[in-house]
Design a protein around this motif. Structure first.
Motif, short mmCIF file in Angstrom:
data_model
loop_
_atom_site.label_atom_id
_atom_site.label_comp_id
_atom_site.label_asym_id
_atom_site.label_seq_id
_atom_site.Cartn_x
_atom_site.Cartn_y
_atom_site.Cartn_z
N PHE A 255 0.31 -1.13 0.41
CA PHE A 255 0.35 0.15 0.20
C PHE A 255 1.17 1.19 0.12
O PHE A 255 0.56 2.44 -0.72
CB PHE A 255 -0.86 0.00 0.86
CG PHE A 255 -1.90 1.19 1.15
CD1 PHE A 255 -3.04 1.34 0.42
CD2 PHE A 255 -1.33 2.44 2.28
CE1 PHE A 255 -3.30 2.04 0.45
CE2 PHE A 255 -1.92 3.94 1.91
CZ PHE A 255 -3.71 3.27 1.21
N LEU A 256 2.03 1.64 1.11
CA LEU A 256 2.80 2.41 0.85
C LEU A 256 4.00 2.96 -0.07
O LEU A 256 4.46 3.44 -0.33
CB LEU A 256 3.49 2.72 2.45
CG LEU A 256 2.22 2.78 3.50
CD1 LEU A 256 2.19 2.69 4.57
CD2 LEU A 256 0.78 4.21 3.14
N GLY A 257 4.23 1.53 -0.69
CA GLY A 257 5.42 1.11 -1.13
C GLY A 257 7.11 1.45 -0.63
O GLY A 257 7.60 2.16 -1.26
N PRO B 161 17.82 -6.28 12.39
CA PRO B 161 17.25 -6.10 11.34
C PRO B 161 15.78 -6.53 11.00
O PRO B 161 15.70 -6.61 10.21
CB PRO B 161 18.26 -5.63 10.36
CG PRO B 161 19.79 -5.93 10.99
CD PRO B 161 18.90 -6.63 12.46
N ASP B 162 16.26 -7.82 10.86
CA ASP B 162 15.52 -8.99 10.30
C ASP B 162 13.93 -9.03 11.14
O ASP B 162 12.72 -8.87 10.87
CB ASP B 162 16.31 -10.75 10.76
CG ASP B 162 17.45 -11.21 9.84
OD1 ASP B 162 17.13 -10.83 8.26
OD2 ASP B 162 17.68 -12.01 10.39
N ASP C 262 13.74 -0.27 4.83
CA ASP C 262 13.41 1.41 5.81
C ASP C 262 12.57 1.59 6.92
O ASP C 262 12.42 2.32 7.06
CB ASP C 262 13.26 2.45 4.01
CG ASP C 262 14.16 1.94 3.02
OD1 ASP C 262 15.15 2.71 3.08
OD2 ASP C 262 13.30 2.51 2.43
N LEU C 263 12.64 0.70 7.28
CA LEU C 263 11.46 0.48 8.03
C LEU C 263 12.28 0.90 9.28
O LEU C 263 11.89 1.19 10.30
CB LEU C 263 11.58 -0.76 8.70
CG LEU C 263 9.90 -1.03 7.59
CD1 LEU C 263 9.56 -2.47 7.87
CD2 LEU C 263 8.86 -0.50 7.53
N GLY C 264 13.40 0.84 9.75
CA GLY C 264 14.13 1.22 10.71
C GLY C 264 14.24 2.95 10.74
O GLY C 264 14.13 3.34 11.88
N LYS C 265 13.49 3.53 9.72
CA LYS C 265 13.73 4.95 9.88
C LYS C 265 11.88 5.34 10.72
O LYS C 265 11.47 6.50 11.73
CB LYS C 265 13.19 5.51 8.96
CG LYS C 265 12.98 7.48 8.88
CD LYS C 265 12.71 7.91 7.20
CE LYS C 265 12.34 9.13 7.56
NZ LYS C 265 11.79 9.45 8.95
N PHE C 266 10.88 4.80 10.39
CA PHE C 266 9.56 5.04 11.53
C PHE C 266 9.74 4.30 12.78
O PHE C 266 9.36 5.02 13.70
CB PHE C 266 8.74 3.90 10.62
CG PHE C 266 8.38 4.45 9.66
CD1 PHE C 266 8.70 5.72 8.73
CD2 PHE C 266 8.43 3.19 8.06
CE1 PHE C 266 7.81 6.00 7.38
CE2 PHE C 266 8.55 4.00 6.89
CZ PHE C 266 7.95 4.94 6.31
N VAL C 267 10.33 3.28 13.06
CA VAL C 267 10.99 2.88 14.54
C VAL C 267 11.29 3.59 14.84
O VAL C 267 12.00 4.75 15.88
CB VAL C 267 11.56 1.36 14.57
CG1 VAL C 267 12.25 1.24 15.73
CG2 VAL C 267 10.69 0.47 13.67
#
Length: 137
Positions: A84-86, A113-114, A91-96
């Motif tokens: 949905f967000l592409g 990271p996993d 890159d999910l670490g930035k949101f965390v």
């Protein structure tokens, strides 16, 4: 083809690719806005809190990802990061980190990271952040 002609062709293809991606995202968000006509930030927080996540964590996750949405579109817990967000799983670490900052937690740089890349949607991110809050990290 000469050098300048090749450069123009490559640039034209890049512009077409970026335009196509933006058009696709615009259509997706427009459809989400129409489908979620009555959906509000409080609805997001309540739905996430129903999964054992505190309202503070739910609000922090919502704010951390809100820049990915167009104006007037409120995130939904089931919004998938990749489809949905592409957003690339790497890159999910930035949101965390953004959610940790909003929760006054130390910036988490030592996550596995996993484990972070295994987060599929906003609900998973909220539960991950709640686990960090509960652990006192």
């Amino acid at each position: 083809m000469t050098g300048p002609q090749k450069a123009v062709a490559i640039i034209a293809l890049a512009v077409i690719a970026v335009g196509w991606f933006n058009w696709r995202m615009w259509r997706r968000f427009r459809a989400a806005k129409a489908y979620r006509g009555g959906w509000s930030e409080a609805d997001f927080d309540t739905m996430v809190a129903g999964n054992g996540v505190s309202l503070a964590v739910a609000a922090a996750v919502r704010v951390a990802v809100s820049h990915l949405y167009g104006s007037g579109v409120v995130p939904h817990p089931d919004d998938d990061f990749l489809r949905f967000l592409g957003v690339d799983p790497e890159d999910l670490g930035k949101f965390v980190s953004d959610a940790a900052f909003l929760l006054n937690l130390p910036i988490l740089g030592s996550e596995d990271p996993d484990q972070v890349s295994a987060l599929h949607d906003l609900r998973d991110l909220a539960q991950y952040m709640q686990a960090k809050v509960d652990a006192g990290i």
